[in-house]
Motif scaffolding. Sequence first.
Motif, PDB file in Angstrom:
ATOM      1  N   THR A 109      95.662 -38.824  -8.695  1.00 16.47           N
ATOM      2  CA  THR A 109      96.328 -38.985  -9.985  1.00 16.47           C
ATOM      3  C   THR A 109      96.159 -37.762 -10.873  1.00 16.47           C
ATOM      4  OG1 THR A 109      94.374 -40.086 -10.899  1.00 16.47           O
ATOM      5  CG2 THR A 109      96.117 -41.499 -10.009  1.00 16.47           C
ATOM      6  N   GLY A 110      95.160 -36.935 -10.594  1.00 14.81           N
ATOM      7  CA  GLY A 110      94.945 -35.718 -11.381  1.00 14.81           C
ATOM      8  C   GLY A 110      95.841 -34.571 -10.962  1.00 14.81           C
ATOM      9  N   GLY A 111      96.668 -34.780  -9.946  1.00 13.18           N
ATOM     10  CA  GLY A 111      97.608 -33.753  -9.533  1.00 13.18           C
ATOM     11  C   GLY A 111      97.179 -32.921  -8.343  1.00 13.18           C
ATOM     12  N   SER A 112      95.939 -33.074  -7.874  1.00 14.40           N
ATOM     13  CA  SER A 112      95.516 -32.324  -6.692  1.00 14.40           C
ATOM     14  C   SER A 112      96.351 -32.754  -5.495  1.00 14.40           C
ATOM     15  CB  SER A 112      94.037 -32.573  -6.391  1.00 14.40           C
ATOM     16  OG  SER A 112      93.231 -32.025  -7.396  1.00 14.40           O
ATOM     17  N   LYS A 113      96.754 -31.789  -4.698  1.00 12.49           N
ATOM     18  CA  LYS A 113      97.567 -32.075  -3.531  1.00 12.49           C
ATOM     19  C   LYS A 113      96.723 -31.900  -2.275  1.00 12.49           C
ATOM     20  CE  LYS A 113     101.905 -30.632  -5.676  1.00 12.49           C
ATOM     21  NZ  LYS A 113     102.011 -31.835  -6.399  1.00 12.49           N
ATOM     22  N   GLY A 114      97.046 -32.664  -1.264  1.00 18.50           N
ATOM     23  CA  GLY A 114      96.329 -32.563  -0.004  1.00 18.50           C
ATOM     24  C   GLY A 114      97.179 -33.104   1.130  1.00 18.50           C
ATOM     25  N   THR A 115      96.945 -32.583   2.317  1.00 23.57           N
ATOM     26  CA  THR A 115      97.690 -33.002   3.503  1.00 23.57           C
ATOM     27  C   THR A 115      96.705 -33.412   4.586  1.00 23.57           C
ATOM     28  OG1 THR A 115      99.421 -31.394   2.976  1.00 23.57           O
ATOM     29  CG2 THR A 115      99.392 -32.279   5.218  1.00 23.57           C
ATOM     30  N   VAL A 116      96.928 -34.590   5.162  1.00 23.31           N
ATOM     31  CA  VAL A 116      96.098 -35.024   6.288  1.00 23.31           C
ATOM     32  C   VAL A 116      96.469 -34.151   7.480  1.00 23.31           C
ATOM     33  CG1 VAL A 116      95.461 -36.929   7.809  1.00 23.31           C
ATOM     34  CG2 VAL A 116      95.969 -37.382   5.388  1.00 23.31           C
ATOM     35  N   VAL A 117      95.503 -33.366   7.957  1.00 22.66           N
ATOM     36  CA  VAL A 117      95.784 -32.407   9.036  1.00 22.66           C
ATOM     37  C   VAL A 117      95.059 -32.729  10.336  1.00 22.66           C
ATOM     38  CG1 VAL A 117      96.340 -30.486   7.495  1.00 22.66           C
ATOM     39  CG2 VAL A 117      93.967 -30.836   8.241  1.00 22.66           C
ATOM     40  N   GLY A 118      94.067 -33.627  10.278  1.00 25.58           N
ATOM     41  CA  GLY A 118      93.309 -33.860  11.492  1.00 25.58           C
ATOM     42  C   GLY A 118      92.751 -35.261  11.617  1.00 25.58           C
ATOM     43  N   LEU A 119      92.804 -35.780  12.847  1.00 26.18           N
ATOM     44  CA  LEU A 119      92.117 -37.014  13.227  1.00 26.18           C
ATOM     45  C   LEU A 119      91.134 -36.633  14.329  1.00 26.18           C
ATOM     46  CD1 LEU A 119      95.214 -39.380  13.198  1.00 26.18           C
ATOM     47  CD2 LEU A 119      93.260 -39.460  11.639  1.00 26.18           C
ATOM     48  N   GLY A 120      90.177 -35.801  13.929  1.00 23.55           N
ATOM     49  CA  GLY A 120      89.244 -35.205  14.854  1.00 23.55           C
ATOM     50  C   GLY A 120      89.485 -33.713  14.930  1.00 23.55           C
ATOM     51  N   TYR A 121      88.497 -32.984  15.431  1.00 21.13           N
ATOM     52  CA  TYR A 121      88.560 -31.528  15.535  1.00 21.13           C
ATOM     53  C   TYR A 121      88.425 -31.118  16.990  1.00 21.13           C
ATOM     54  CZ  TYR A 121      86.989 -26.662  15.079  1.00 21.13           C
ATOM     55  OH  TYR A 121      86.838 -25.304  15.209  1.00 21.13           O
ATOM     56  N   LYS A 122      89.347 -30.283  17.489  1.00 25.18           N
ATOM     57  CA  LYS A 122      89.307 -29.835  18.883  1.00 25.18           C
ATOM     58  C   LYS A 122      88.440 -28.603  19.071  1.00 25.18           C
ATOM     59  CE  LYS A 122      93.820 -31.345  20.610  1.00 25.18           C
ATOM     60  NZ  LYS A 122      95.085 -30.886  21.188  1.00 25.18           N
ATOM     61  N   GLY A 123      88.523 -27.665  18.148  1.00 18.47           N
ATOM     62  CA  GLY A 123      87.824 -26.392  18.280  1.00 18.47           C
ATOM     63  C   GLY A 123      88.728 -25.276  17.794  1.00 18.47           C
ATOM     64  N   LEU A 124      88.416 -24.052  18.191  1.00 16.33           N
ATOM     65  CA  LEU A 124      89.241 -22.912  17.818  1.00 16.33           C
ATOM     66  C   LEU A 124      90.332 -22.701  18.869  1.00 16.33           C
ATOM     67  CD1 LEU A 124      86.442 -20.431  16.713  1.00 16.33           C
ATOM     68  CD2 LEU A 124      87.925 -21.803  15.235  1.00 16.33           C
ATOM     69  N   ASN A 125      91.420 -22.048  18.458  1.00 14.66           N
ATOM     70  CA  ASN A 125      92.477 -21.735  19.417  1.00 14.66           C
ATOM     71  C   ASN A 125      91.983 -20.694  20.417  1.00 14.66           C
ATOM     72  OD1 ASN A 125      92.519 -19.371  17.951  1.00 14.66           O
ATOM     73  ND2 ASN A 125      94.646 -19.531  17.318  1.00 14.66           N
TER      74      ASN A 125
END
Length: 196
Positions: A109-125
């Motif tokens: 509600t304060g205006g901060s934006k965010g995007t759900v980017v992960g359902l777990g972490y795989k590692g680095l490319n």
Amino acid sequence: MSELITRRTFLKTTGAAALAVAASGMLAGCGGAYASTPDGLVAAAVDSDKVVDFGAFTANIGRFDQWTSSSIYEGGERHNYLYAAFAVSTMSSTDSITINTSDLTFAHTGGSKGTVVGLGYKGLNSDKTDYVFKTSLSVGNASQKTVILFIDLGTISNSSFQSLYTGQMTLTLKKSGKTAVFTYTGLQDAPSSRIF
């Protein structure tokens, strides 16, 4: 007997001391919510009272914590992230479910934006230049899985954890024709939940 110190010895000694102080300052900056990769992050446990029932499966999420990434893996700029434990259980031996990051939305509600980017972490490319997050979570028949859910708030120049201590945050999950909303009254508070 006193010893004389030459100007050259004095400069070498003070230079080495200054280098040691600078190095210790750099190491001190590595603690807390900043780590180069999210491998070692530990999310708070989910609260069993907050579970939402979708019929074929249930979903639950814990309180948010914060992590700041490394610019090495973010194209030269560090990002602020929220993360929390996210648990999904299927109800019977005939049910299975796949949840995608696109099924989840974050709002503040304060205006901060965010995007759900992960359902777990795989590692680095493979080039070791970027983070690779899992974008889906599949749970088989009569099973349960808990992963860390990641929300990218953007670069640290455009986001602040401080703003999330006030106002409401919501995480919305839309699946199987139903909508569940997990509501937080501030950062690091446990959510309330409802489904409709």
